[in-house]
Design an enzyme around this catalytic site. Structure first.
Site, PDB file in Angstrom:
ATOM      1  N   HIS A   1      40.285  39.357  43.219  1.00 58.47           N
ATOM      2  CA  HIS A   1      40.127  40.759  43.620  1.00 58.47           C
ATOM      3  C   HIS A   1      39.181  40.968  44.799  1.00 58.47           C
ATOM      4  O   HIS A   1      39.029  42.094  45.261  1.00 58.47           O
ATOM      5  CB  HIS A   1      39.657  41.623  42.438  1.00 58.47           C
ATOM      6  CG  HIS A   1      38.218  41.393  42.062  1.00 58.47           C
ATOM      7  ND1 HIS A   1      37.821  40.406  41.214  1.00 58.47           N
ATOM      8  CD2 HIS A   1      37.082  42.034  42.439  1.00 58.47           C
ATOM      9  CE1 HIS A   1      36.514  40.439  41.061  1.00 58.47           C
ATOM     10  NE2 HIS A   1      36.027  41.417  41.804  1.00 58.47           N
TER      11      HIS A   1
HETATM   12  C1  UD1 Z   1      34.681  46.470  42.520  1.00 60.39           C
HETATM   13  C2  UD1 Z   1      33.335  45.999  43.040  1.00 60.39           C
HETATM   14  C3  UD1 Z   1      33.221  44.499  42.864  1.00 60.39           C
HETATM   15  C4  UD1 Z   1      33.493  44.091  41.424  1.00 60.39           C
HETATM   16  C5  UD1 Z   1      34.807  44.684  40.959  1.00 60.39           C
HETATM   17  C6  UD1 Z   1      34.991  44.423  39.497  1.00 60.39           C
HETATM   18  C7  UD1 Z   1      32.296  47.090  44.968  1.00 60.39           C
HETATM   19  C8  UD1 Z   1      32.069  47.014  46.413  1.00 60.39           C
HETATM   20  N1  UD1 Z   1      33.216  46.248  44.465  1.00 60.39           N
HETATM   21  O1  UD1 Z   1      35.688  45.857  43.298  1.00 60.39           O
HETATM   22  O2  UD1 Z   1      31.902  44.094  43.191  1.00 60.39           O
HETATM   23  O3  UD1 Z   1      33.567  42.693  41.388  1.00 60.39           O
HETATM   24  O4  UD1 Z   1      34.804  46.102  41.164  1.00 60.39           O
HETATM   25  O5  UD1 Z   1      36.334  44.443  39.156  1.00 60.39           O
HETATM   26  O6  UD1 Z   1      31.667  47.859  44.295  1.00 60.39           O
HETATM   27  N2  UD1 Z   1      41.807  50.604  41.986  1.00 60.39           N
HETATM   28  C9  UD1 Z   1      42.762  51.092  41.154  1.00 60.39           C
HETATM   29  N3  UD1 Z   1      42.395  51.445  39.893  1.00 60.39           N
HETATM   30  C10 UD1 Z   1      41.131  51.349  39.441  1.00 60.39           C
HETATM   31  C11 UD1 Z   1      40.143  50.846  40.299  1.00 60.39           C
HETATM   32  C12 UD1 Z   1      40.504  50.472  41.569  1.00 60.39           C
HETATM   33  O7  UD1 Z   1      43.917  51.211  41.515  1.00 60.39           O
HETATM   34  O8  UD1 Z   1      40.865  51.680  38.267  1.00 60.39           O
HETATM   35  C13 UD1 Z   1      42.193  50.208  43.349  1.00 60.39           C
HETATM   36  C14 UD1 Z   1      42.035  51.341  44.352  1.00 60.39           C
HETATM   37  O9  UD1 Z   1      43.027  51.195  45.308  1.00 60.39           O
HETATM   38  C15 UD1 Z   1      40.722  51.034  44.990  1.00 60.39           C
HETATM   39  C16 UD1 Z   1      40.743  49.518  45.001  1.00 60.39           C
HETATM   40  O10 UD1 Z   1      41.386  49.145  43.784  1.00 60.39           O
HETATM   41  O11 UD1 Z   1      40.591  51.561  46.263  1.00 60.39           O
HETATM   42  C17 UD1 Z   1      39.387  48.869  45.050  1.00 60.39           C
HETATM   43  O12 UD1 Z   1      38.579  49.385  44.009  1.00 60.39           O
HETATM   44  P1  UD1 Z   1      36.988  49.317  44.128  1.00 60.39           P
HETATM   45  O13 UD1 Z   1      36.374  49.780  42.868  1.00 60.39           O
HETATM   46  O14 UD1 Z   1      36.556  49.975  45.390  1.00 60.39           O
HETATM   47  O15 UD1 Z   1      36.706  47.780  44.338  1.00 60.39           O
HETATM   48  P2  UD1 Z   1      37.097  46.544  43.432  1.00 60.39           P
HETATM   49  O16 UD1 Z   1      37.914  45.615  44.251  1.00 60.39           O
HETATM   50  O17 UD1 Z   1      37.609  46.976  42.115  1.00 60.39           O
HETATM   51  N1  UDP Z   2      38.181  40.775  32.698  1.00 60.67           N
HETATM   52  C1  UDP Z   2      39.003  41.387  31.758  1.00 60.67           C
HETATM   53  N2  UDP Z   2      40.352  41.429  31.995  1.00 60.67           N
HETATM   54  C2  UDP Z   2      40.917  40.864  33.091  1.00 60.67           C
HETATM   55  C3  UDP Z   2      40.069  40.229  34.037  1.00 60.67           C
HETATM   56  C4  UDP Z   2      38.702  40.217  33.811  1.00 60.67           C
HETATM   57  O1  UDP Z   2      38.530  41.876  30.745  1.00 60.67           O
HETATM   58  O2  UDP Z   2      42.137  40.942  33.226  1.00 60.67           O
HETATM   59  C5  UDP Z   2      36.740  40.793  32.445  1.00 60.67           C
HETATM   60  C6  UDP Z   2      36.093  39.447  32.422  1.00 60.67           C
HETATM   61  O3  UDP Z   2      36.206  38.857  31.163  1.00 60.67           O
HETATM   62  C7  UDP Z   2      34.663  39.785  32.791  1.00 60.67           C
HETATM   63  C8  UDP Z   2      34.812  40.949  33.714  1.00 60.67           C
HETATM   64  O4  UDP Z   2      36.112  41.485  33.496  1.00 60.67           O
HETATM   65  O5  UDP Z   2      33.939  40.175  31.633  1.00 60.67           O
HETATM   66  C9  UDP Z   2      34.677  40.502  35.150  1.00 60.67           C
HETATM   67  O6  UDP Z   2      35.054  41.547  35.984  1.00 60.67           O
HETATM   68  P1  UDP Z   2      35.598  41.323  37.458  1.00 60.67           P
HETATM   69  O7  UDP Z   2      36.113  39.959  37.625  1.00 60.67           O
HETATM   70  O8  UDP Z   2      36.534  42.443  37.721  1.00 60.67           O
HETATM   71  O9  UDP Z   2      34.288  41.586  38.324  1.00 60.67           O
HETATM   72  P2  UDP Z   2      33.064  40.683  38.827  1.00 60.67           P
HETATM   73  O10 UDP Z   2      32.485  40.001  37.664  1.00 60.67           O
HETATM   74  O11 UDP Z   2      33.594  39.774  39.876  1.00 60.67           O
HETATM   75  O12 UDP Z   2      32.132  41.676  39.441  1.00 60.67           O
END
Ligand code: UD1
Ligand code: UDP
Length: 371
Positions: A219
C-alpha cells in the site's frame, strides 16, 4: 464529548490495533475518549477492527478521508483543534506515523495540551516517505515518548530528545499474543488445523495449504503511485513458484485498475481482511511479502520469513537472524531472496517488550506528575 481524561486520536487501520492494546491495559473506560479522523473509512479498514477488538465507538468522528497530504492533514488539524477547544482533555495520545498522528500531535501541542506518542523514535531515514515526516515532527512536539525498542530511544537521543522518553515495548506484540487463541478459532484458523468444512467462502476457489503459500500486502505510495513499479511487483509475486494470497488495500486496487494490471494466475486477490482473519492467514503462511510496517513486525512475531518490498525499514530489529530481508521493488532480488532457506535462529520477542508494552504505556501516562 466530555472534557478531561485522555483523548486518543486515531484514523488508520494499524492505529485501531494499537489503541485496542492500550484500552485493554487501561481498564478505566471513563478516562478515555476516542477521536476518529476518518482517514480510513471503508468498513473493512475501520469498523471491523472496532468490532473484532472490542473498541468502544468513537466519541467524535471527523469524516476526513482522501485528498492530498496537505489538504487531509490541514483539515484534520483544524477539526481536531475545534474538538480540543470544546472539550479539553488532560492529554492527547497519538499512535504511529500517519497523517492522523501528525494532525493530532500538532493540534494538541499548539494548544499546550501534553502529547503522548506511542511508537516514538522510529526512523526509516527516508524523507521521501510521508510517514517519516510524520514521525519526525510528531516526536519533536511530543511530551511523553513511548518507544517500542531500545534502538528507537537511542535515535531520539541522537536527535536531542531525552526528556519523557521511555522504552515500553511494542503494543502490537501485546495484541498478537493475546489474540492468538481467538485466531485459531476463526474459520480460516480451523481450516488450517484440518477442519475442512470450516473453509471460508473467499478461499473456496483456491484453498490454502498450510506452509504452502505466501501472504502479500502492498500500500505504500512508492509502490502504488507509479504504474511501472506496481506492475513489476505484481509480476514478481507471480514468479515466486508458490501461491500468494493478497488482501488488497483500496488504494492499490484503484491503482491496479487505473493501470490495467491483472494478477498472475498464482496470485489470489482478496478484499482487505479483518485483524483476526489476517492473523489466521499469516499463521499458515510460509512467508510474507509486504511494504507495511505493522505486517513486518507481525511476521517476525509469528516466526515467518518476511520480504520487505522497500529499500528501508523503520523496524531494523526484524532484520536480525535473517527473518526480514529488504528486497525493494526489484523482482530479481525478490525471487532470489525468496528461494533461500528460512532462518533457523529463534525470533527475539524480548526486543519488543515481550507482550507487556501497553500496561507500561498506561502506567507512564497515568503516573502522578507525568507530562
Ligand atoms: C495510510 C497511512 C500509512 C499507513 C496506512 C495504513 C499516511 C500518510 N499514510 O496510508 O502510513 O501505513 O494508512 O493502512 O497517513 N482509501 C479508501 N478507503 C479507505 C481508506 C483509503 O478507498 O477506507 C483510498 C482513498 O483513495 C485514499 C487512498 O486510499 O485516497 C489512500 O488513503 P490514505 O489514508 O491517504 O493513505 P493509505 O495509503 O491508506
Ligand atoms: N491488516 C489487516 N488486514 C489486512 C492487512 C493488514 O487486518 O488485510 C492489519 C495487520 O495485521 C496489521 C495492520 O493491519 O495489524 C497493519 O496495517 P497496514 O499494513 O495497513 O499499515 P502500516 O502498519 O504499514 O502502517
Amino acid at each position: 464529548m466530555n472534557a478531561g481524561g485522555l483523548l486518543h486520536v486515531v484514523g488508520a487501520r494499524p492505529q485501531f490495533v494499537k489503541l485496542a492494546a492500550l484500552l485493554r491495559a487501561a481498564g478505566t473506560p471513563e478516562r478515555h475518549r476516542i477521536l476518529h479522523t476518518g482517514q480510513h473509512y471503508d468498513a473493512g479498514l475501520s469498523q471491523v477492527f472496532f468490532d473484532e477488538l472490542g473498541i468502544a465507538p468513537p466519541d467524535a468522528h471527523l469524516g476526513i478521508g482522501g485528498g492530498t497530504h496537505g489538504a487531509q492533514t490541514g483539515q484534520m488539524l483544524a477539526a481536531i483543534e475545534a474538538v480540543l477547544e470544546a472539550a479539553p482533555p488532560e492529554k492527547v495520545v497519538v499512535y504511529g506515523d500517519t497523517n492522523s498522528t501528525l494532525a493530532g500531535a500538532l493540534a494538541a501541542a499548539k494548544l499546550g495540551i501534553p502529547v503522548v506518542h506511542v511508537e516514538a523514535g522510529l526512523r526509516s531515514f527516508d524523507r521521501g516517505m510521508p510517514e517519516e515526516i510524520n514521525r519526525v515532527v510528531t516526536d519533536h512536539v511530543s511530551d511523553l515518548l513511548l518507544c517500542p525498542t531500545e534502538q528507537a530511544a537511542e535515535q531520539l537521543a541522537r536527535e536531542g530528545i531525552v526528556r519523557g522518553v521511555h522504552v515500553v515495548g511494542d503494543v502490537m506484540l501485546d495484541i498478537a499474543l493475546r489474540e492468538a487463541p481467538r485466531v485459531r478459532t476463526t474459520p480460516l484458523g480451523r481450516f488450517l488445523q484440518g477442519e475442512t468444512a470450516a473453509l471460508p467462502a473467499a478461499f473456496s476457489a483456491a484453498p490454502p495449504v498450510p506452509d504452502g503459500y505466501a501472504v502479500a500486502t502492498i500500500h505504500r505510495a512508492a509502490n502504488t503511485d507509479a504504474p511501472e513499479v506496481l506492475r513489476r511487483l505484481v509480476t514478481a509475486l507471480g514468479a515466486l513458484g508458490t501461491r500468494v494470497y493478497w488482501p488488497v488495500h483500496p488504494r492499490t486496487r484503484r491503482a491496479m485498475a487505473r493501470a490495467s494490471i491483472a494478477p498472475p494466475a498464482s496470485v489470489v486477490l482478496l478484499e482487505p481482511l479483518g485483524y483476526l482473519d489476517f492473523a489466521a492467514l499469516l499463521s499458515g503462511a510460509r512467508a510474507v511479502l509486504t511494504d507495511s510496517g505493522g505486517v513486518q513486525k507481525e511476521a517476525y512475531f509469528a516466526g515467518k520469513q518476511c520480504f520487505t518490498l522497500r529499500d528501508t525499514t523503520e523496524w531494523r530489529e526484524t532484520l536480525g537472524g535473517g527473518w526480514n530481508t529488504l528486497v525493494g521493488a526489484d523482482p530479481a532480488a525478490l525471487v532470489a531472496a525468496f528461494a533461500r532457506p528460512a532462518p533457523s535462529s529463534p525470533v527475539a520477542l524480548d526486543l519488543f517488550g515481550g507482550g507487556h508494552a501497553a500496561a507500561r504505556c498506561v502506567a507512564l501516562i497515568e503516573a502522578p506528575g507525568a507530562p
